[in-house]
Design an enzyme around this catalytic site. Structure first.
Site, PDB file in Angstrom:
ATOM      1  N   GLU A 161      -0.057  -5.153   5.966  1.00  0.00           N
ATOM      2  CA  GLU A 161      -0.462  -3.763   6.154  1.00  0.00           C
ATOM      3  C   GLU A 161      -1.530  -3.323   5.161  1.00  0.00           C
ATOM      4  OE1 GLU A 161       3.729  -4.102   7.803  1.00  0.00           O
ATOM      5  OE2 GLU A 161       2.705  -4.748   5.971  1.00  0.00           O
ATOM      6  N   PHE A 194      19.159   1.199   6.160  1.00  0.00           N
ATOM      7  CA  PHE A 194      18.336  -0.002   6.001  1.00  0.00           C
ATOM      8  C   PHE A 194      16.843   0.354   6.061  1.00  0.00           C
ATOM      9  CE2 PHE A 194      16.235  -3.654   8.226  1.00  0.00           C
ATOM     10  CZ  PHE A 194      16.302  -4.562   7.179  1.00  0.00           C
ATOM     11  N   GLN A 195      16.100  -0.044   5.037  1.00  0.00           N
ATOM     12  CA  GLN A 195      14.660   0.164   4.907  1.00  0.00           C
ATOM     13  C   GLN A 195      14.273   1.639   4.728  1.00  0.00           C
ATOM     14  OE1 GLN A 195      12.875  -1.933   8.320  1.00  0.00           O
ATOM     15  NE2 GLN A 195      12.468  -3.676   6.957  1.00  0.00           N
ATOM     16  N   VAL A 231     -13.346  -7.017  -6.355  1.00  0.00           N
ATOM     17  CA  VAL A 231     -13.472  -6.374  -7.649  1.00  0.00           C
ATOM     18  C   VAL A 231     -13.561  -7.435  -8.741  1.00  0.00           C
ATOM     19  CG1 VAL A 231     -11.010  -6.214  -8.233  1.00  0.00           C
ATOM     20  CG2 VAL A 231     -12.563  -4.403  -8.955  1.00  0.00           C
ATOM     21  N   PHE A 283     -12.951 -11.447 -14.830  1.00  0.00           N
ATOM     22  CA  PHE A 283     -13.244 -10.176 -15.483  1.00  0.00           C
ATOM     23  C   PHE A 283     -12.153  -9.820 -16.481  1.00  0.00           C
ATOM     24  CE2 PHE A 283     -13.932  -5.577 -15.827  1.00  0.00           C
ATOM     25  CZ  PHE A 283     -15.310  -5.546 -15.977  1.00  0.00           C
TER      26      PHE A 283
END
Length: 575
Positions: A51, A113-114, A383, A468
């Site tokens: 997602e 649940f969830q 990034v 980085f």
């Protein structure tokens, strides 16, 4: 679609807003939504593997089109995965609607649940977030959410339990028509006069231009010509400001060049135009500062401002330009331009591939990408160091586009954003500058490239570390720790996904490998093994950074890591 259910009412509203696709991962609490999309003639469900990818992809679509894009997640963990990508969309100011499915409405509050409470979780990354608990709320809630996302150029979230989505919608639903036209935002005459007086008295004027200048390129260049002012662009303004601009002197900030930094620090008048550049240490302390922005809350929040004016760049400059007298003195401009030419020459030297060179410098790789990619290519960069090299070596020309997590700074954005870009522009070249860490984080969606036949070209900057982060550690005086990546052979990984893959370990192989990937009719991965010990210097070193880096060198020697210093000595930075 003839509306029967709440889910169908929602999809009807999205069709009215000219939405063409919804990105997400299917789940039982989304069944009503996905089934309504299945029967829609105008909207397509884009099935992805994560997602977070869906939110980033929707953000890329919205960035490139300026129109509403939509993502969806099922209850609990499903929509929670959207949050990071939605933060990026909100901070990039692109119109995105997220559909957050919820557990059955009668179970809310029972620890089912969830169970989560998205209406409490999402407000920080959205302008509008509401729970649909009754069928009678629709389509009104959907219309408000859509209108808010479009008008405020940000995120709206609709939380809807799966059972509510399947209820019968009220008869005679609303039919709002949504407009993407932006109203003119023009300052008052006396404000324009105040700006004019300040600019006419300034002797060394510099313009800092950001993404707010997207629709004002010609006016911006005309202004610089009248004022004899160098233009420094922020990273998000690069694709809109840099091209066809004889007054551009590069960027400032950690990724910028000395010419951009000094053009700002040495001016007596700074005009900030459509930019919310965040780093306070890169603003001058003794200088007259004018800020023009269409968002009032941004004026003065980064630096002291003498004149703050609310207005869009194009409308404000249209009023201002006829009132300005042309300046004659070019000394500040010419000095900045000469400094920029020198900086560019230094950067080009760093990107040269010298005879007998064994390692691959990322500068060389990025310049080659710039040279061989098409004039209307769309780039997405991860990034970290890929963003640094993209900022310094990718040339914008008014056709090319540049995507990245430039405000939110999230890893793993390049591949998801490339998916959204390629779906919007199936006939354009879409190329990523992917970090090995970034690609690894969401590489499950390599399968989505194959599944949706998306010819995205992925260039992996494979240095075996979080580059980085290592540089930040060294600059702060720390020994790098926890940053090493034991990577797979990305070429073989590509083959496992059914994607064309190639691997490069020497400079002479870079150009042929990229060329073969670009000519391939389908998705491709080029795994380029680049130098790990490569430092990208900021435009101005602070004393603390010098002390920190020297502390790192001493610690490296004392801890038996002197070979790292030898490797550093071989890099471009010590030429």
């Amino acid at each position: 679609m003839l509306t029967n259910t709440v889910a169908e009412s929602l999809i009807d509203t999205l069709e009215m807003a000219h939405v063409r696709r919804v990105y997400g991962v299917a789940g039982d609490s989304l069944n009503g939504i996905t089934d309504a999309i299945r029967r829609s003639k105008n909207i397509e469900w884009i099935a992805l593997r994560h997602e977070e990818t869906a939110a980033f992809a929707a953000g890329a679509e919205a960035h490139l089109t300026g129109r509403l894009a939509v993502c969806a997640g099922s209850c609990g963990p499903g929509n929670l995965h959207l949050i990071n990508g939605l933060f990026d969309c909100q901070r990039n100011r692109v119109p995105v609607l997220a559909i957050a499915a919820q557990i059955p409405s009668h179970e809310i509050g029972s620890g089912f649940f969830q169970e989560t409470h998205p209406e409490r979780l999402f407000p920080e990354c959205s302008h509008y977030c509401e729970l649909v608990s009754q069928a009678e709320q629709m389509p009104r809630i959907a219309e408000i959410a859509v209108q808010t996302a479009i008008s405020r150029s940000g995120v709206s979230v609709i939380v809807i339990p799966g059972d509510v989505a399947l209820r019968r919608a009220p008869a005679g639903g609303r039919q709002n028509h949504f407009s993407y036209a932006k109203p003119a935002l023009s300052p008052a005459k006396e404000q324009v006069e105040a700006i004019r007086k300040a600019l006419q008295t300034g002797e060394k004027i510099t313009i800092l231009a950001g993404a707010g200048c997207a629709d004002a390129h010609d006016q911006l260049v005309a202004l610089a010509g009248k004022l004899k002012a160098p233009i420094v662009h922020a990273l998000r303004g690069k694709e809109f400001v840099e091209y066809d601009n004889p007054f551009d002197v590069g960027m400032t900030g950690l990724l910028g060049s000395p010419s951009g930094y000094h053009a700002i620090m040495n001016c007596d008048t700074l005009l900030i135009l459509g930019s919310d550049f965040p780093y306070q240490q890169f603003y001058p302390e003794r200088c007259q500062i004018i800020q023009i922005d269409m968002r009032p809350e941004q004026i003065g929040r980064r630096t002291r401002v003498d004149i703050g004016v609310v207005g869009s760049a194009a409308e404000t400059l249209d009023k201002l330009l006829p009132e300005l007298s042309e300046k004659v003195d070019r000394s500040h401009l010419d000095g900045s331009l000469n400094a920029y030419r020198k900086d560019r020459a230094d950067l080009e030297e760093l990107a040269d591939c010298r005879p007998g060179q064994t390692g691959i410098h990322p500068q060389y790789l990025t310049r080659l990408i710039d040279q061989v990619c098409s004039e209307n290519a769309i780039f997405a960069c991860d990034v970290g160091t890929p963003t640094i090299w993209a900022a310094r070596y990718l040339k914008m020309n008014g056709q090319r586009r540049l995507l990245g997590s430039f405000n939110h700074g999230s890893m793993a954005s390049a591949l998801p954003q490339a998916i959204g870009a390629q779906l919007v522009h199936p006939n354009r070249q879409v190329v990523t500058l992917s970090g090995d860490g970034g690609l690894s984080m969401l590489m499950g969606d390599l399968a989505s490239l194959k599944q949706h036949h998306l010819p995205v070209k992925i260039i992996v900057f494979n240095n075996g570390c979080l580059g980085f982060v290592e540089m930040e550690m060294k600059a702060a005086g720390f020994l790098d720790y926890g940053t090493t990546l034991e990577n797979p052979d990305f070429r073989k990984l590509a083959e496992a996904f059914g994607i064309f893959g190639t691997r490069v370990e020497s400079p002479e192989g870079v150009q042929p490998a990229i060329a073969s990937a670009l000519s391939h009719d389908g998705p491709a991965i080029v795994d380029v093994v680049i130098n790990r010990q490569e430092i990208s210097m900021p435009p101005s070193l602070q004393l603390q950074q010098v002390i920190g880096f020297n502390m790192y060198l001493m610690k490296a020697v004392l801890n038996g890591r002197g070979d790292e210093i030898i490797d550093l000595a071989k890099t471009n930075i010590f030429r």
